[in-house]
Design an enzyme around this catalytic site. Structure first.
Site, PDB file in Angstrom:
ATOM      1  N   HIS A  85       0.852  -1.194   0.000  1.00 22.86           N
ATOM      2  CA  HIS A  85       0.000   0.000   0.000  1.00 22.86           C
ATOM      3  C   HIS A  85       0.883   1.237   0.000  1.00 22.86           C
ATOM      4  CE1 HIS A  85      -4.039   1.745   0.563  1.00 22.86           C
ATOM      5  NE2 HIS A  85      -3.419   2.712   1.229  1.00 22.86           N
ATOM      6  N   ASP A 164     -13.909   3.646   8.179  1.00 21.13           N
ATOM      7  CA  ASP A 164     -12.904   4.342   7.363  1.00 21.13           C
ATOM      8  C   ASP A 164     -13.554   4.977   6.144  1.00 21.13           C
ATOM      9  OD1 ASP A 164     -10.247   5.121   6.422  1.00 21.13           O
ATOM     10  OD2 ASP A 164     -10.675   3.684   4.831  1.00 21.13           O
ATOM     11  N   ARG A 171     -12.449  13.379   5.860  1.00 25.16           N
ATOM     12  CA  ARG A 171     -11.082  13.942   5.921  1.00 25.16           C
ATOM     13  C   ARG A 171     -10.740  14.640   4.619  1.00 25.16           C
ATOM     14  NH1 ARG A 171      -7.752   9.064   6.461  1.00 25.16           N
ATOM     15  NH2 ARG A 171      -5.964  10.433   6.455  1.00 25.16           N
ATOM     16  N   SER A 186      -6.670   4.440   8.929  1.00 22.43           N
ATOM     17  CA  SER A 186      -7.320   4.288   7.629  1.00 22.43           C
ATOM     18  C   SER A 186      -6.685   3.149   6.829  1.00 22.43           C
ATOM     19  CB  SER A 186      -7.200   5.618   6.874  1.00 22.43           C
ATOM     20  OG  SER A 186      -7.562   5.464   5.538  1.00 22.43           O
ATOM     21  N   LYS A 190      -8.189  -1.262   6.703  1.00 25.39           N
ATOM     22  CA  LYS A 190      -8.552  -1.924   5.438  1.00 25.39           C
ATOM     23  C   LYS A 190      -7.673  -3.137   5.187  1.00 25.39           C
ATOM     24  CE  LYS A 190      -8.087   1.899   3.189  1.00 25.39           C
ATOM     25  NZ  LYS A 190      -8.295   3.310   3.050  1.00 25.39           N
TER      26      LYS A 190
HETATM   27  N1  URA Z   1      -4.356   5.835   1.979  1.00 24.31           N
HETATM   28  C1  URA Z   1      -5.402   5.484   2.771  1.00 24.31           C
HETATM   29  O1  URA Z   1      -6.038   4.447   2.567  1.00 24.31           O
HETATM   30  N2  URA Z   1      -5.735   6.310   3.789  1.00 24.31           N
HETATM   31  C2  URA Z   1      -5.067   7.434   4.048  1.00 24.31           C
HETATM   32  O2  URA Z   1      -5.410   8.120   4.997  1.00 24.31           O
HETATM   33  C3  URA Z   1      -3.978   7.807   3.220  1.00 24.31           C
HETATM   34  C4  URA Z   1      -3.626   6.977   2.180  1.00 24.31           C
END
Ligand code: URA
Length: 446
Positions: A85, A164, A171, A186, A190
């Site tokens: 990620h 989230d 946000r 966040s 996930k």
């Molecule tokens: N990627 C995400 O999933 N959340 C964030 O807050 C920043 C990048």
């Protein structure tokens, strides 16, 4: 929320006090059920933004966000499952290449990715530029494709970390994105929900990242790794440079085209920029080490390069696109992908070297051109964007093309002039030479 009211929790955080696990749990449950309205949710976000959270609070926040929804059980799917990620940048299309590449090297890659956030682009928006590509698979389809193809890339469903989903959208429009505990909660909620066994994080640093300096990015990377480990997820992070767009394309279809070129061992847009391929190989080698497919980083690099060169990564990408409903003929012949026909070249008026590119401004310019969203409900114009012919450190001469711009097809000439002026405000050309910025700033935060 028992007798602890949302206002009490907001006040406590506003005063800089430490919230208890049950206060955080209760608040997140209230956000998920809709009992806590958006104005109280955003008040807490802003309080966290200013006052921060301890490591334990961040663990509680992440766990509460994870437990707000379902969790995939991938234990019945054979193979080592490792995901990657990125914390978000401009032109970052690594996941499109990396997921199939890691599969070609022997891993399974369950990937739950995001849409654009703030000025940064999102993998899901990019993939949706491929006609028919379905990023909203059911859990059963996700698991079947993961088993058969080795990777599936999906967006967040309403059942996975729904807290989230709500907070991410809030946000995005309340200037509370660049905040360590909020980013950690966040991303990790996930990733823990998708059922991966290991995670490689690409933490971006620079003027196109949410963390603009090395110290802040290192803090984010360390917190991500610590919280992941406390919640049972094997995790490593790399700090990588985002002081200019990654690769040469910025914009959804253009980034798919660039990814296809890398997967097919072609030169994207005739460009010599190698940062995209280099970063993908690096992250792939990290994933292979973590998944124990190789013992040493160097062996991982060799394997990844070989699987790019022999076409097997490209074949996995084709299979993934087909399995997720995408039109395979459109990736075999990318001229079929949706792209603007209104193309202009913006050229240098002087001689010198590119000193800097305001990367965040480029991301914002793409949004202005319809390639990202100003409001959550906005439909994206996939075909707009930029192909950079020059990057930081490149020499330029008068009348040389800096960027090829794919404009929205229906805007006025006046608007084009405005966009052009905005673009030139984001590029600094100076007489002295400049080195290209270093790509990988720290390869091993464990
Ligand atoms: N990627 C995400 O999933 N959340 C964030 O807050 C920043 C990048």
């Amino acid at each position: 929320m028992s007798n602890i009211t949302p206002a009490f929790v907001i006040e406590k955080k506003r005063n800089g006090d430490v919230l208890s696990d049950s206060e955080i749990q209760g608040f997140i449950q209230g956000i998920t059920s809709g009992e806590i309205p958006d104005y109280q949710a955003t008040a807490l976000l802003m309080a966290i933004f200013f006052k921060g959270m301890t490591l334990d609070e961040t663990v509680s926040l992440t766990r509460a966000m994870l437990e707000s929804g379902d969790r995939f059980d991938l234990s019945g799917i054979p193979g080592v499952k490792i995901d990657k990620h990125s914390t978000g940048g401009v032109g970052d299309k690594v996941s499109l290449i990396l997921a199939p590449l890691a599969v070609a090297c022997g891993l399974k890659v369950p990937m739950m990715a995001g849409r654009g956030l703030g000025h940064s682009g999102g993998t899901i928006d990019k993939l949706e530029a491929i006609p028919g590509f379905n990023t909203a698979l059911s859990p059963e389809e996700f698991k079947r494709i993961l088993k058969d193809v080795g990777t599936a890339i999906i967006g967040q469903t309403s059942k996975i970390a729904p807290a989230d989903k709500k907070l991410y959208a809030l946000r995005d429009v309340t200037a509370t994105v660049p905040c360590v505990p909020l980013i950690v909660g966040s991303i990790l909620s996930k990733k823990l929900a998708e059922g991966t066994e290991g995670l490689i994080l690409d933490v971006k640093v620079g003027n196109g990242a949410f963390m603009q300096n090395l110290g802040a990015a290192r803090k984010l990377a360390k917190t991500l790794v610590q919280v992941a480990k406390k919640l049972g997820l094997n995790c490593r992070a790399a700090l990588t440079q985002m002081d200019q767009p990654l690769g040469c394309a910025v914009g959804n279809t253009l980034e798919v085209i660039e990814s296809i070129a890398v997967l097919r061992n072609e030169k994207p847009f005739d460009s010599s920029c190698i940062d995209l391929k280099e970063l993908t190989i690096h992250l792939c080698a990290q994933m292979l080490e973590m998944g124990r497919i190789v013992k040493k980083h160097q062996d991982g690099r060799k394997l990844a390069l070989a699987k790019l060169q022999d076409g097997s990564a490209w074949e996995v990408f084709r299979q993934m696109v087909k399995a997720q409903g995408g039109l395979v003929s459109s990736i075999d012949d990318p001229s079929q992908l949706p792209i603007s026909k209104r193309i202009v070249e913006w050229k240098s008026s002087k001689k010198g070297y590119i000193k800097s590119i305001n990367t965040k401004a480029i991301g914002e310019l793409l949004i202005e051109m319809g390639g990202g969203r100003k409001v959550t409900s906005q439909k994206i114009d996939f075909g707009t964007g930029f192909v950079f012919k020059k990057k930081v450190g490149s020499s330029v001469s008068p009348k040389e093309t800096l960027v090829i711009t794919y404009l929205p097809e229906n805007i006025s000439d006046g608007k084009v002039k405005e966009l052009e002026a905005q673009f030139f405000r984001s590029i600094v050309i100076s007489a002295g030479r400049h080195a290209a910025p270093k790509l990988i700033l720290d390869a091993g935060i464990k």
